[in-house]
Scaffold this motif. Structure first.
Motif, PDB file in Angstrom:
ATOM      1  N   THR A 101       0.834  -1.197   0.000  1.00 33.42           N
ATOM      2  CA  THR A 101       0.000   0.000   0.000  1.00 33.42           C
ATOM      3  C   THR A 101       0.870   1.247   0.000  1.00 33.42           C
ATOM      4  OG1 THR A 101      -1.715  -1.154   1.242  1.00 33.42           O
ATOM      5  CG2 THR A 101      -1.793   1.249   1.278  1.00 33.42           C
ATOM      6  N   ILE A 102       0.488   2.194  -0.843  1.00 39.75           N
ATOM      7  CA  ILE A 102       1.143   3.499  -0.863  1.00 39.75           C
ATOM      8  C   ILE A 102       0.082   4.539  -0.512  1.00 39.75           C
ATOM      9  CG2 ILE A 102       2.424   5.199  -2.198  1.00 39.75           C
ATOM     10  CD1 ILE A 102       3.302   2.850  -4.040  1.00 39.75           C
ATOM     11  N   ASN A 103       0.210   5.114   0.664  1.00 41.65           N
ATOM     12  CA  ASN A 103      -0.699   6.177   1.097  1.00 41.65           C
ATOM     13  C   ASN A 103      -0.210   7.505   0.523  1.00 41.65           C
ATOM     14  OD1 ASN A 103      -2.310   4.448   2.827  1.00 41.65           O
ATOM     15  ND2 ASN A 103      -0.518   4.388   4.155  1.00 41.65           N
ATOM     16  N   GLY A 104      -1.076   8.499   0.535  1.00 39.48           N
ATOM     17  CA  GLY A 104      -0.693   9.836   0.068  1.00 39.48           C
ATOM     18  C   GLY A 104      -1.062  10.097  -1.375  1.00 39.48           C
ATOM     19  N   GLY A 105      -1.842   9.213  -1.981  1.00 44.88           N
ATOM     20  CA  GLY A 105      -2.231   9.401  -3.375  1.00 44.88           C
ATOM     21  C   GLY A 105      -3.355  10.402  -3.540  1.00 44.88           C
ATOM     22  N   ARG A 133      18.942  -4.957  -0.493  1.00 46.01           N
ATOM     23  CA  ARG A 133      17.626  -5.125   0.134  1.00 46.01           C
ATOM     24  C   ARG A 133      16.561  -4.945  -0.944  1.00 46.01           C
ATOM     25  NH1 ARG A 133      20.467  -2.137   4.095  1.00 46.01           N
ATOM     26  NH2 ARG A 133      19.370  -0.191   3.741  1.00 46.01           N
ATOM     27  N   ASP A 134      15.848  -6.029  -1.258  1.00 49.99           N
ATOM     28  CA  ASP A 134      14.849  -6.017  -2.331  1.00 49.99           C
ATOM     29  C   ASP A 134      13.499  -5.515  -1.822  1.00 49.99           C
ATOM     30  OD1 ASP A 134      16.743  -7.094  -3.996  1.00 49.99           O
ATOM     31  OD2 ASP A 134      15.914  -9.123  -3.946  1.00 49.99           O
ATOM     32  N   VAL A 135      12.901  -4.617  -2.588  1.00 47.77           N
ATOM     33  CA  VAL A 135      11.548  -4.145  -2.326  1.00 47.77           C
ATOM     34  C   VAL A 135      10.647  -4.787  -3.369  1.00 47.77           C
ATOM     35  CG1 VAL A 135      10.023  -2.135  -2.273  1.00 47.77           C
ATOM     36  CG2 VAL A 135      12.355  -1.970  -1.342  1.00 47.77           C
ATOM     37  N   VAL A 136       9.678  -5.587  -2.914  1.00 48.66           N
ATOM     38  CA  VAL A 136       8.758  -6.268  -3.815  1.00 48.66           C
ATOM     39  C   VAL A 136       7.444  -5.491  -3.817  1.00 48.66           C
ATOM     40  CG1 VAL A 136       7.586  -8.424  -4.386  1.00 48.66           C
ATOM     41  CG2 VAL A 136       9.850  -8.484  -3.297  1.00 48.66           C
ATOM     42  N   ILE A 137       7.141  -4.851  -4.944  1.00 41.58           N
ATOM     43  CA  ILE A 137       5.895  -4.114  -5.094  1.00 41.58           C
ATOM     44  C   ILE A 137       4.825  -5.141  -5.443  1.00 41.58           C
ATOM     45  CG2 ILE A 137       4.764  -2.158  -6.220  1.00 41.58           C
ATOM     46  CD1 ILE A 137       7.453  -1.354  -4.991  1.00 41.58           C
ATOM     47  N   LYS A 138       3.810  -5.272  -4.584  1.00 41.52           N
ATOM     48  CA  LYS A 138       2.806  -6.332  -4.714  1.00 41.52           C
ATOM     49  C   LYS A 138       1.565  -5.845  -5.462  1.00 41.52           C
ATOM     50  CE  LYS A 138       3.250  -9.862  -3.075  1.00 41.52           C
ATOM     51  NZ  LYS A 138       3.851 -11.082  -3.615  1.00 41.52           N
ATOM     52  N   HIS A 139       1.039  -6.725  -6.308  1.00 39.60           N
ATOM     53  CA  HIS A 139      -0.155  -6.439  -7.101  1.00 39.60           C
ATOM     54  C   HIS A 139      -1.423  -6.739  -6.313  1.00 39.60           C
ATOM     55  CE1 HIS A 139      -3.131  -6.492 -10.257  1.00 39.60           C
ATOM     56  NE2 HIS A 139      -3.400  -7.752  -9.989  1.00 39.60           N
ATOM     57  N   ALA A 140      -2.325  -5.765  -6.270  1.00 43.23           N
ATOM     58  CA  ALA A 140      -3.694  -5.938  -5.762  1.00 43.23           C
ATOM     59  C   ALA A 140      -3.776  -6.464  -4.327  1.00 43.23           C
ATOM     60  CB  ALA A 140      -4.506  -6.823  -6.700  1.00 43.23           C
ATOM     61  N   THR A 141      -2.727  -6.309  -3.559  1.00 41.63           N
ATOM     62  CA  THR A 141      -2.787  -6.673  -2.141  1.00 41.63           C
ATOM     63  C   THR A 141      -3.325  -5.481  -1.359  1.00 41.63           C
ATOM     64  OG1 THR A 141      -0.888  -8.109  -2.439  1.00 41.63           O
ATOM     65  CG2 THR A 141      -1.441  -7.534  -0.192  1.00 41.63           C
ATOM     66  N   GLY A 142      -2.954  -4.289  -1.794  1.00 43.76           N
ATOM     67  CA  GLY A 142      -3.434  -3.035  -1.211  1.00 43.76           C
ATOM     68  C   GLY A 142      -3.970  -2.166  -2.337  1.00 43.76           C
ATOM     69  N   GLY A 144      -8.194   7.265  -9.503  1.00 43.15           N
ATOM     70  CA  GLY A 144      -9.282   6.694  -8.711  1.00 43.15           C
ATOM     71  C   GLY A 144      -8.825   6.480  -7.284  1.00 43.15           C
ATOM     72  N   SER A 145      -8.619   5.226  -6.907  1.00 42.20           N
ATOM     73  CA  SER A 145      -8.137   4.934  -5.553  1.00 42.20           C
ATOM     74  C   SER A 145      -6.908   4.025  -5.578  1.00 42.20           C
ATOM     75  CB  SER A 145      -9.254   4.287  -4.729  1.00 42.20           C
ATOM     76  OG  SER A 145      -9.705   3.111  -5.374  1.00 42.20           O
ATOM     77  N   ASN A 146      -6.243   3.940  -6.745  1.00 42.39           N
ATOM     78  CA  ASN A 146      -5.109   3.023  -6.889  1.00 42.39           C
ATOM     79  C   ASN A 146      -3.936   3.673  -7.615  1.00 42.39           C
ATOM     80  OD1 ASN A 146      -6.259   0.460  -5.855  1.00 42.39           O
ATOM     81  ND2 ASN A 146      -7.717   0.771  -7.518  1.00 42.39           N
ATOM     82  N   TRP A 147      -2.763   3.072  -7.401  1.00 46.97           N
ATOM     83  CA  TRP A 147      -1.541   3.431  -8.127  1.00 46.97           C
ATOM     84  C   TRP A 147      -1.378   2.461  -9.296  1.00 46.97           C
ATOM     85  CZ3 TRP A 147       1.099   7.765  -7.120  1.00 46.97           C
ATOM     86  CH2 TRP A 147       0.948   8.353  -5.870  1.00 46.97           C
ATOM     87  N   TYR A 148      -1.025   3.000 -10.477  1.00 49.36           N
ATOM     88  CA  TYR A 148      -0.813   2.206 -11.687  1.00 49.36           C
ATOM     89  C   TYR A 148       0.582   2.505 -12.235  1.00 49.36           C
ATOM     90  CZ  TYR A 148      -5.836   1.448 -11.538  1.00 49.36           C
ATOM     91  OH  TYR A 148      -7.088   1.093 -11.144  1.00 49.36           O
ATOM     92  N   VAL A 149       1.223   1.494 -12.807  1.00 47.37           N
ATOM     93  CA  VAL A 149       2.573   1.662 -13.344  1.00 47.37           C
ATOM     94  C   VAL A 149       2.537   2.517 -14.607  1.00 47.37           C
ATOM     95  CG1 VAL A 149       2.635  -0.440 -14.770  1.00 47.37           C
ATOM     96  CG2 VAL A 149       4.748   0.471 -13.815  1.00 47.37           C
ATOM     97  N   GLN A 150       3.496   3.424 -14.701  1.00 47.78           N
ATOM     98  CA  GLN A 150       3.697   4.222 -15.897  1.00 47.78           C
ATOM     99  C   GLN A 150       4.974   3.806 -16.613  1.00 47.78           C
ATOM    100  OE1 GLN A 150       1.547   6.934 -17.186  1.00 47.78           O
ATOM    101  NE2 GLN A 150       0.417   5.405 -16.032  1.00 47.78           N
ATOM    102  N   ALA A 151       5.992   3.460 -15.841  1.00 44.96           N
ATOM    103  CA  ALA A 151       7.265   3.024 -16.419  1.00 44.96           C
ATOM    104  C   ALA A 151       8.033   2.251 -15.366  1.00 44.96           C
ATOM    105  CB  ALA A 151       8.090   4.219 -16.892  1.00 44.96           C
ATOM    106  N   ASN A 152       8.802   1.277 -15.829  1.00 48.53           N
ATOM    107  CA  ASN A 152       9.621   0.459 -14.934  1.00 48.53           C
ATOM    108  C   ASN A 152      10.995   0.320 -15.572  1.00 48.53           C
ATOM    109  OD1 ASN A 152      10.619  -1.261 -13.043  1.00 48.53           O
ATOM    110  ND2 ASN A 152       9.407  -3.019 -13.668  1.00 48.53           N
ATOM    111  N   ALA A 153      11.990   0.961 -14.996  1.00 51.49           N
ATOM    112  CA  ALA A 153      13.352   0.916 -15.533  1.00 51.49           C
ATOM    113  C   ALA A 153      14.147  -0.158 -14.832  1.00 51.49           C
ATOM    114  CB  ALA A 153      14.029   2.265 -15.362  1.00 51.49           C
ATOM    115  N   TYR A 154      14.671  -1.093 -15.579  1.00 52.95           N
ATOM    116  CA  TYR A 154      15.494  -2.154 -15.000  1.00 52.95           C
ATOM    117  C   TYR A 154      16.945  -1.899 -15.236  1.00 52.95           C
ATOM    118  CZ  TYR A 154      11.464  -4.959 -13.888  1.00 52.95           C
ATOM    119  OH  TYR A 154      10.301  -5.426 -13.350  1.00 52.95           O
TER     120      TYR A 154
END
Length: 129
Positions: A69-73, A88-97, A119-129
Motif C-alpha cells: 500500500t502506498i498512502n498519500g495518493g 535489500r529487495d523491495v517487492v511491489i505487490k499487485h492488488a494486495t493493497g 481513482g483509488s489506486n496506483w498504476y505503473v507508468q514506467a519500470n526501468a530495470y
C-alpha cells in the motif's frame, strides 16, 4: 501599486508581485524539478508518499520486504520509487493493497518505478530495470 489587505474578494496583491511570480514560474519552462529524494521505510507493508521522489527501504533493513500500500495518493499524482540499497529487495505487490501492477522487485539502486494515482489506486507508468 501596493499590497492591499482584506478578506475574500477584497484581498489584492501588487502588480509587481504578480509579475515577479510569473517570471519565477516560467524561468525553466520545459523541466519538472522535483525535491531531493526522501527515504521511506516500509512499515507493515505500507509507506506514505509525501512528494514525487522517494527511495524505499525494507522494514528493519530486512533482505526483502513487500510493499502493498502506498498512502498519500491523489488523482493524477506521479510517484517515482527506487530502492535505497542494492542488497535489500523491495517487492511491489499487485492488488494486495492499492497498487495495481504485476509484482515487481526493485533490487538495484538505479531501478526506478514510475506510478500514477487514478481513482483509488496506483498504476505503473514506467519500470526501468
Amino acid at each position: 501599486s501596493e499590497t492591499t489587505s482584506g478578506t475574500g474578494a477584497d484581498a489584492r496583491i501588487s502588480e509587481s508581485s504578480v509579475t515577479q511570480h510569473k517570471a519565477a514560474i516560467h524561468t525553466d519552462i520545459g523541466w519538472i524539478d522535483l525535491a531531493d529524494s526522501i527515504e521511506l521505510t516500509i512499515s507493515s507493508g505500507a509507506i506514505t508518499a509525501t512528494q514525487s521522489l522517494h527511495q524505499i527501504d525494507t522494514e528493519s533493513d530486512a533482505s526483502t520486504d513487500d510493499l502493498d500500500t502506498i498512502n498519500g495518493g491523489a488523482e493524477g499524482r506521479i510517484l517515482y520509487l527506487n530502492p535505497i540499497s542494492n542488497v535489500r529487495d523491495v517487492v511491489i505487490k499487485h492488488a494486495t493493497g492499492n497498487i495495481q501492477i504485476q509484482d515487481i522487485t526493485l533490487g538495484l539502486f538505479r531501478q526506478r518505478l514510475t506510478l500514477i494515482f487514478q481513482g483509488s489506486n496506483w498504476y505503473v507508468q514506467a519500470n526501468a530495470y
